[in-house]
Design a protein around this motif. Structure first.
Motif, PDB file in Angstrom:
ATOM      1  N   VAL A   6      19.586 -10.603 -63.882  1.00 15.64           N
ATOM      2  CA  VAL A   6      19.180 -10.701 -65.333  1.00 15.64           C
ATOM      3  C   VAL A   6      17.629 -11.577 -66.055  1.00 15.64           C
ATOM      4  CG1 VAL A   6      19.908 -13.100 -67.019  1.00 15.64           C
ATOM      5  CG2 VAL A   6      21.758 -10.700 -65.805  1.00 15.64           C
ATOM      6  N   ALA A   7      17.477 -10.995 -66.453  1.00 16.64           N
ATOM      7  CA  ALA A   7      15.669 -12.289 -66.839  1.00 16.64           C
ATOM      8  C   ALA A   7      16.610 -13.172 -68.182  1.00 16.64           C
ATOM      9  CB  ALA A   7      14.599 -11.027 -67.759  1.00 16.64           C
ATOM     10  N   PRO A   8      15.525 -14.439 -67.714  1.00  8.66           N
ATOM     11  CA  PRO A   8      15.559 -15.531 -68.549  1.00  8.66           C
ATOM     12  C   PRO A   8      14.694 -14.831 -69.637  1.00  8.66           C
ATOM     13  CG  PRO A   8      13.518 -16.820 -67.463  1.00  8.66           C
ATOM     14  CD  PRO A   8      14.366 -14.913 -67.069  1.00  8.66           C
ATOM     15  N   PRO A   9      15.719 -15.521 -71.300  1.00  9.49           N
ATOM     16  CA  PRO A   9      15.005 -14.595 -72.420  1.00  9.49           C
ATOM     17  C   PRO A   9      13.526 -15.451 -73.043  1.00  9.49           C
ATOM     18  CG  PRO A   9      16.212 -16.346 -72.853  1.00  9.49           C
ATOM     19  CD  PRO A   9      16.507 -16.189 -71.122  1.00  9.49           C
TER      20      PRO A   9
ATOM     21  N   MET B   6      12.037 -19.149 -73.568  1.00 10.75           N
ATOM     22  CA  MET B   6      12.466 -20.376 -72.846  1.00 10.75           C
ATOM     23  C   MET B   6      11.729 -21.312 -72.603  1.00 10.75           C
ATOM     24  SD  MET B   6      15.673 -20.444 -70.447  1.00 10.75           S
ATOM     25  CE  MET B   6      14.440 -20.386 -69.177  1.00 10.75           C
ATOM     26  N   GLU B   7      10.701 -21.102 -71.568  1.00 11.72           N
ATOM     27  CA  GLU B   7      10.080 -22.302 -71.110  1.00 11.72           C
ATOM     28  C   GLU B   7       9.064 -23.197 -72.144  1.00 11.72           C
ATOM     29  OE1 GLU B   7       7.561 -20.938 -68.449  1.00 11.72           O
ATOM     30  OE2 GLU B   7       8.664 -19.761 -66.719  1.00 11.72           O
TER      31      GLU B   7
ATOM     32  N   ARG C 245      10.580 -23.658 -74.812  1.00 10.25           N
ATOM     33  CA  ARG C 245      11.513 -23.778 -75.562  1.00 10.25           C
ATOM     34  C   ARG C 245      12.060 -25.960 -74.839  1.00 10.25           C
ATOM     35  NH1 ARG C 245      13.400 -19.641 -77.794  1.00 10.25           N
ATOM     36  NH2 ARG C 245      14.891 -18.964 -76.021  1.00 10.25           N
ATOM     37  N   ILE C 246      11.973 -25.145 -73.347  1.00 11.62           N
ATOM     38  CA  ILE C 246      12.413 -26.965 -72.711  1.00 11.62           C
ATOM     39  C   ILE C 246      11.556 -27.502 -72.606  1.00 11.62           C
ATOM     40  CG2 ILE C 246      12.836 -27.151 -70.011  1.00 11.62           C
ATOM     41  CD1 ILE C 246      15.012 -24.495 -70.248  1.00 11.62           C
ATOM     42  N   GLN C 247       9.880 -26.934 -72.988  1.00 15.08           N
ATOM     43  CA  GLN C 247       8.907 -27.661 -72.948  1.00 15.08           C
ATOM     44  C   GLN C 247       8.872 -28.549 -74.312  1.00 15.08           C
ATOM     45  OE1 GLN C 247       6.779 -28.393 -70.315  1.00 15.08           O
ATOM     46  NE2 GLN C 247       6.863 -26.441 -69.057  1.00 15.08           N
TER      47      GLN C 247
ATOM     48  N   ALA D  43      11.658 -29.404 -75.605  1.00 18.09           N
ATOM     49  CA  ALA D  43      12.639 -30.728 -75.619  1.00 18.09           C
ATOM     50  C   ALA D  43      12.387 -31.879 -74.422  1.00 18.09           C
ATOM     51  CB  ALA D  43      13.884 -29.952 -75.213  1.00 18.09           C
ATOM     52  N   LEU D  44      11.166 -31.766 -74.130  1.00 14.09           N
ATOM     53  CA  LEU D  44      11.310 -32.445 -72.773  1.00 14.09           C
ATOM     54  C   LEU D  44      10.719 -33.431 -73.213  1.00 14.09           C
ATOM     55  CD1 LEU D  44      11.000 -30.609 -69.654  1.00 14.09           C
ATOM     56  CD2 LEU D  44      12.661 -32.020 -69.967  1.00 14.09           C
TER      57      LEU D  44
ATOM     58  N   HIS E 266      12.028 -35.438 -75.469  1.00 15.15           N
ATOM     59  CA  HIS E 266      13.414 -36.775 -74.999  1.00 15.15           C
ATOM     60  C   HIS E 266      12.901 -37.209 -74.731  1.00 15.15           C
ATOM     61  CE1 HIS E 266      17.015 -37.577 -72.794  1.00 15.15           C
ATOM     62  NE2 HIS E 266      16.096 -37.696 -72.325  1.00 15.15           N
ATOM     63  N   ARG E 267      10.854 -37.446 -73.888  1.00 10.54           N
ATOM     64  CA  ARG E 267      10.192 -38.571 -73.323  1.00 10.54           C
ATOM     65  C   ARG E 267      10.088 -39.089 -74.318  1.00 10.54           C
ATOM     66  NH1 ARG E 267       5.515 -35.960 -70.177  1.00 10.54           N
ATOM     67  NH2 ARG E 267       7.190 -35.502 -68.686  1.00 10.54           N
TER      68      ARG E 267
ATOM     69  N   GLN F 107      12.713 -41.581 -75.579  1.00 11.51           N
ATOM     70  CA  GLN F 107      12.275 -42.617 -74.319  1.00 11.51           C
ATOM     71  C   GLN F 107      10.909 -42.972 -74.290  1.00 11.51           C
ATOM     72  OE1 GLN F 107      13.021 -40.606 -70.807  1.00 11.51           O
ATOM     73  NE2 GLN F 107      15.308 -41.110 -70.648  1.00 11.51           N
TER      74      GLN F 107
END
Lengths: 186, 231
Positions: free
Chosen positions: B18-21, B24-25, B27-29, B31-32, B35-36, B39
């Motif tokens: 299974v390959a990640p969509p 994705m990376e 989007r995660i960056q 989101a992080l 989030h940062r 904070q």
């Protein structure tokens, strides 16, 4: 290894190179989460949550011995937690469809799809530890030692569990096939 | 049919492959990063929350002052609501009849005045007003009763009357239509004379009927004389 070097940066936890971590570990974490959830969106959410946890606990990152195991364990637990909220019938069937050979006839493809669905169903019905070992063993990047570390078991226990899981799965599938044939004959 | 072992291997290899969509990376960056940013220490609210030592000085005073103001507002609002819900406790805002009742406390304490029905002695006061006032004793009266000592505590207070039903309310409306005016115009002697006259009128024998003791032969002549053909 680069990610480990990125994680075990000197003493300043704030200097953790999160983009490098994401780049290095996101695929394996995605596969771990997907093996449990069998949903691409849910698995991506789990990966994101795992990295958010990393961000929140970045102070303790320098003390982590094996970052990959630590991350996989986080993702694994998050996926299990999310899995409890999903019923088996709500899981995505696209994975089973993607495994069916498209070049065969329609009836053969349907039979293959049903077999794959049966295997997935029997995997869901396996005991929890056996299922965990079986799913984690499917991920190439993880060795037996790492699986043992993730699950908190010894390596020999992991090997025994894996063997038992496959044996049980084989038996159950054979029984299911026999039952199906009996029904078809009647 | 395929071997079950092969199908299991197919499934496991499918999970392995299974390959990640795509994206994705990224989007995660993102989101992080967000989030940062949440904070980040430059956020004044988070800065204060993370440093409770600052609350010990001026911040603590501010918090206490805010709580005091909120409590005061709640107290004032509760008082206003209470006043709006119980207008009978404020005689100046009530019905004139209620004012009259509150001005005569002796009549309130009598059991007749607490009844929802009208008695002849309490005809001037609307029963609804009496009920409202008598069912809610004022705070001053309660304090006075408490101060009166154990003797006052022995006095039993009747339960407040039940609210009127629809039928009772209709009955009151029927009974009180022009009730006071009619009561004022009643004269006992005239009423008695009128009733006597109605009685006499009802039982008075008709003049055309004659009691006849004559023999049957004479009856024909008598009826011939007494009955007059109408047609």
């Amino acid at each position: 290894m680069f990610p480990r070097a990125a994680a075990s940066t000197d003493n300043a936890a704030s200097q953790v190179d999160l983009p490098a971590l994401v780049h290095a570990y996101a695929p394996v974490l995605f596969r771990v989460a997907y093996s449990v959830l069998r949903s691409r969106t849910e698995a991506e959410d789990v990966v994101q949550d795992a990295f958010v946890r990393v961000l929140e606990h970045r102070q303790s990152l320098p003390g982590v011995r094996d970052l990959r195991v630590w991350l996989v364990r986080i993702a694994w637990n998050l996926a299990l937690d999310r899995r409890r909220r999903i019923r088996p019938d709500q899981m995505d069937e696209s994975f089973a469809r993607s495994l069916v050979d498209g070049s065969v006839a329609a009836d053969a493809a349907l039979a293959e799809f049903q077999q794959i669905q049966a295997v997935l169903g029997e995997m869901e019905r396996l005991p929890k530890t056996e299922r965990s070992v079986l799913l984690l063993s499917a991920i190439d990047e993880l060795s037996t030692a790492e699986i043992a570390s993730i699950l908190g078991r010894s390596e020999s226990a992991v090997r025994a569990l894996l063997s038992r899981a496959r044996q049980r799965l084989r038996e159950r599938l054979a029984k299911g096939e026999e039952r199906r044939w009996k029904i078809l004959k009647k | 049919m395929e071997d079950p072992e092969e199908v299991v291997d197919t499934v496991l290899s499918g999970l392995r492959a299974v390959a990640p969509p795509v994206g994705m990376e990224a989007r995660i960056q993102l989101a992080l990063q967000s989030h940062r940013a949440d904070q980040a220490p430059d956020s004044p609210f988070r800065f204060r929350l993370r440093r409770p030592a600052l609350l010990g000085g001026f911040g603590g005073v501010l918090v206490v002052a805010a709580w005091c103001v909120a409590a005061l507002c709640l107290f004032v609002l509760a008082g206003r609501r209470g006043a709006a819900k119980h207008p009978a406790e404020h005689p100046a805002a009530g019905h004139p009849a209620e004012q009259a009742v509150t001005s005569t406390p002796a009549s309130i304490s009598t059991p007749e005045s607490q009844s929802p029905f009208v008695t002849p002695g309490a005809g001037a006061v609307h029963p609804r007003a009496v009920r409202l006032v008598s069912s809610r004793p004022s705070r001053g009266a309660a304090v006075a009763a408490a101060d009166a000592g154990p003797a006052a505590s022995l006095v039993s207070f009747p339960a407040p009357p039940m609210p009127l039903t629809e039928q009772e309310r209709l009955l009151l409306v029927l009974a009180h239509r022009r009730g006071q005016a009619r009561l004022a115009g009643i004269d006992a002697q005239k009423q008695e004379a009128r009733e006597t006259e109605q009685f006499q009128e009802f039982f008075k024998p008709e003049p055309s009927i004659v009691v006849n003791d004559t023999p049957p032969a004479a009856v024909d002549t008598a009826t011939a004389t007494t009955t007059t053909p109408s047609k």
